[in-house]
Design a protein around this motif. Structure first.
Motif, mmCIF file in Angstrom:
data_model
loop_
_atom_site.group_PDB
_atom_site.id
_atom_site.type_symbol
_atom_site.label_atom_id
_atom_site.label_comp_id
_atom_site.label_asym_id
_atom_site.label_seq_id
_atom_site.Cartn_x
_atom_site.Cartn_y
_atom_site.Cartn_z
ATOM 1 N N ALA A 1 -11.964 -2.505 7.191
ATOM 2 C CA ALA A 1 -11.920 -2.001 8.554
ATOM 3 C C ALA A 1 -13.336 -1.683 9.027
ATOM 4 C CB ALA A 1 -11.050 -0.752 8.618
ATOM 5 N N PRO A 2 -13.536 -1.631 10.338
ATOM 6 C CA PRO A 2 -14.868 -1.332 10.868
ATOM 7 C C PRO A 2 -15.447 -0.043 10.285
ATOM 8 C CG PRO A 2 -13.429 -2.060 12.631
ATOM 9 C CD PRO A 2 -12.565 -1.907 11.412
ATOM 10 N N ALA A 3 -16.643 -0.130 9.780
ATOM 11 C CA ALA A 3 -17.380 1.012 9.240
ATOM 12 C C ALA A 3 -16.709 1.636 8.017
ATOM 13 C CB ALA A 3 -17.591 2.076 10.309
ATOM 14 N N LYS A 4 -15.866 0.868 7.325
ATOM 15 C CA LYS A 4 -15.207 1.387 6.127
ATOM 16 C C LYS A 4 -15.412 0.424 4.965
ATOM 17 C CE LYS A 4 -11.649 4.193 8.352
ATOM 18 N NZ LYS A 4 -10.211 4.547 8.368
ATOM 19 N N GLY A 5 -15.045 0.869 3.775
ATOM 20 C CA GLY A 5 -15.196 0.035 2.599
ATOM 21 C C GLY A 5 -14.043 -0.940 2.426
ATOM 22 N N LEU A 6 -14.126 -1.722 1.369
ATOM 23 C CA LEU A 6 -13.077 -2.682 1.076
ATOM 24 C C LEU A 6 -11.807 -1.973 0.638
ATOM 25 C CD1 LEU A 6 -15.062 -5.404 -0.900
ATOM 26 C CD2 LEU A 6 -14.183 -5.583 1.435
ATOM 27 N N GLU A 7 -10.679 -2.484 1.106
ATOM 28 C CA GLU A 7 -9.372 -1.937 0.740
ATOM 29 C C GLU A 7 -8.495 -3.066 0.226
ATOM 30 O OE1 GLU A 7 -5.532 0.426 2.711
ATOM 31 O OE2 GLU A 7 -6.925 -0.668 3.996
ATOM 32 N N TRP A 8 -8.034 -2.958 -0.991
ATOM 33 C CA TRP A 8 -7.103 -3.936 -1.524
ATOM 34 C C TRP A 8 -5.788 -3.844 -0.747
ATOM 35 C CZ3 TRP A 8 -2.519 -2.529 -4.142
ATOM 36 C CH2 TRP A 8 -1.774 -3.605 -4.637
ATOM 37 N N VAL A 9 -5.204 -5.013 -0.428
ATOM 38 C CA VAL A 9 -3.976 -5.072 0.355
ATOM 39 C C VAL A 9 -2.793 -5.548 -0.484
ATOM 40 C CG1 VAL A 9 -2.842 -6.182 2.321
ATOM 41 C CG2 VAL A 9 -5.241 -5.463 2.504
ATOM 42 N N SER A 10 -2.974 -6.698 -1.156
ATOM 43 C CA SER A 10 -1.840 -7.280 -1.867
ATOM 44 C C SER A 10 -2.333 -8.310 -2.869
ATOM 45 C CB SER A 10 -0.887 -7.947 -0.871
ATOM 46 O OG SER A 10 0.240 -8.498 -1.523
ATOM 47 N N THR A 11 -1.550 -8.507 -3.930
ATOM 48 C CA THR A 11 -1.843 -9.502 -4.962
ATOM 49 C C THR A 11 -0.568 -10.218 -5.361
ATOM 50 O OG1 THR A 11 -3.710 -8.234 -5.857
ATOM 51 C CG2 THR A 11 -2.679 -9.831 -7.326
ATOM 52 N N ILE A 12 -0.702 -11.504 -5.618
ATOM 53 C CA ILE A 12 0.382 -12.287 -6.192
ATOM 54 C C ILE A 12 -0.128 -12.909 -7.480
ATOM 55 C CG2 ILE A 12 -0.173 -14.333 -4.771
ATOM 56 C CD1 ILE A 12 2.901 -14.869 -4.730
ATOM 57 N N ARG A 13 0.689 -12.874 -8.521
ATOM 58 C CA ARG A 13 0.273 -13.377 -9.825
ATOM 59 C C ARG A 13 0.018 -14.878 -9.813
ATOM 60 N NH1 ARG A 13 3.200 -11.305 -15.150
ATOM 61 N NH2 ARG A 13 1.974 -13.124 -15.790
ATOM 62 N N ASP A 14 -0.650 -15.363 -10.839
ATOM 63 C CA ASP A 14 -0.952 -16.787 -10.928
ATOM 64 C C ASP A 14 0.296 -17.647 -10.854
ATOM 65 O OD1 ASP A 14 -1.613 -16.865 -14.556
ATOM 66 O OD2 ASP A 14 -0.044 -15.904 -13.369
ATOM 67 N N ASP A 15 1.374 -17.188 -11.505
ATOM 68 C CA ASP A 15 2.604 -17.962 -11.499
ATOM 69 C C ASP A 15 3.556 -17.550 -10.379
ATOM 70 O OD1 ASP A 15 4.256 -16.231 -14.298
ATOM 71 O OD2 ASP A 15 3.493 -15.520 -12.369
ATOM 72 N N GLY A 16 3.125 -16.637 -9.534
ATOM 73 C CA GLY A 16 3.945 -16.211 -8.412
ATOM 74 C C GLY A 16 5.116 -15.331 -8.788
ATOM 75 N N SER A 17 5.155 -14.880 -10.023
ATOM 76 C CA SER A 17 6.340 -14.152 -10.496
ATOM 77 C C SER A 17 6.400 -12.710 -10.011
ATOM 78 C CB SER A 17 6.392 -14.175 -12.026
ATOM 79 O OG SER A 17 5.250 -13.532 -12.569
ATOM 80 N N SER A 18 5.285 -12.179 -9.592
ATOM 81 C CA SER A 18 5.327 -10.807 -9.100
ATOM 82 C C SER A 18 4.274 -10.594 -8.022
ATOM 83 C CB SER A 18 5.118 -9.806 -10.236
ATOM 84 O OG SER A 18 3.808 -9.870 -10.727
ATOM 85 N N THR A 19 4.519 -9.604 -7.211
ATOM 86 C CA THR A 19 3.624 -9.241 -6.115
ATOM 87 C C THR A 19 3.426 -7.731 -6.101
ATOM 88 O OG1 THR A 19 5.486 -9.079 -4.572
ATOM 89 C CG2 THR A 19 4.339 -11.197 -4.680
ATOM 90 N N ARG A 20 2.302 -7.317 -5.591
ATOM 91 C CA ARG A 20 2.015 -5.885 -5.439
ATOM 92 C C ARG A 20 1.415 -5.645 -4.069
ATOM 93 N NH1 ARG A 20 -2.005 -3.939 -8.459
ATOM 94 N NH2 ARG A 20 -2.849 -5.984 -8.980
ATOM 95 N N TYR A 21 1.647 -4.450 -3.571
ATOM 96 C CA TYR A 21 1.168 -4.102 -2.228
ATOM 97 C C TYR A 21 0.586 -2.696 -2.224
ATOM 98 C CZ TYR A 21 4.097 -8.034 -0.844
ATOM 99 O OH TYR A 21 4.662 -9.282 -0.725
ATOM 100 N N ALA A 22 -0.409 -2.519 -1.376
ATOM 101 C CA ALA A 22 -0.900 -1.177 -1.117
ATOM 102 C C ALA A 22 0.188 -0.398 -0.391
ATOM 103 C CB ALA A 22 -2.166 -1.232 -0.278
ATOM 104 N N ASP A 23 0.220 0.899 -0.623
ATOM 105 C CA ASP A 23 1.236 1.731 0.032
ATOM 106 C C ASP A 23 1.159 1.619 1.552
ATOM 107 O OD1 ASP A 23 1.125 4.493 -2.378
ATOM 108 O OD2 ASP A 23 2.217 2.590 -2.386
ATOM 109 N N SER A 24 -0.043 1.424 2.050
ATOM 110 C CA SER A 24 -0.246 1.389 3.496
ATOM 111 C C SER A 24 0.403 0.184 4.165
ATOM 112 C CB SER A 24 -1.743 1.410 3.814
ATOM 113 O OG SER A 24 -2.396 0.312 3.213
#
Length: 116
Positions: free
Chosen positions: A40-63
């Protein structure tokens, strides 16, 4: 040569939706976990989401949990982020990230602005 190219950013009203895509080339896509990270403007990096190499699982930031959905396509070598119920707090540059062990690549980013 490795390429990660994001697309789909733009201006959207609060409550609206956008779908970001990231096209990957130059590396063995199926080996890599794929993520979206935003700044975001004037802020640091924020992780949002990840999907595994095989697509078997996903994760999300609470936001973003319950509003964003990450997916990947092994034919087109793309990763997408469907963003619904967008809020002004989601305004940021969104970066695509590929990671496999110590190997990590980043795209140049695509800008998302949520404003009325």
């Amino acid at each position: 040569e490795v390429h990660l190219v994001e697309s789909g950013g733009g201006l959207v009203q609060p409550g609206g939706s956008l779908r970001l895509s990231c096209a990957a080339s130059g590396f063995t896509y199926s080996y890599y976990a794929m993520s979206w990270v935003r700044q975001a403007p004037a802020k640091g990096l924020e992780w949002v989401s990840t999907i595994r190499d095989d697509g078997s699982s996903t994760r999300y930031a609470d936001s973003v949990k319950g509003r964003f959905t990450i997916s990947r396509d092994y034919v087109k070598n793309t990763v997408s982020l469907q963003m619904n119920s967008l809020q002004s707090e989601d305004t940021a540059v969104y970066y695509c990230n590929a990671k496999y062990g110590l190997l990590e690549y980043w795209g140049p980013g695509t800008e998302v602005t949520v404003s009325s």
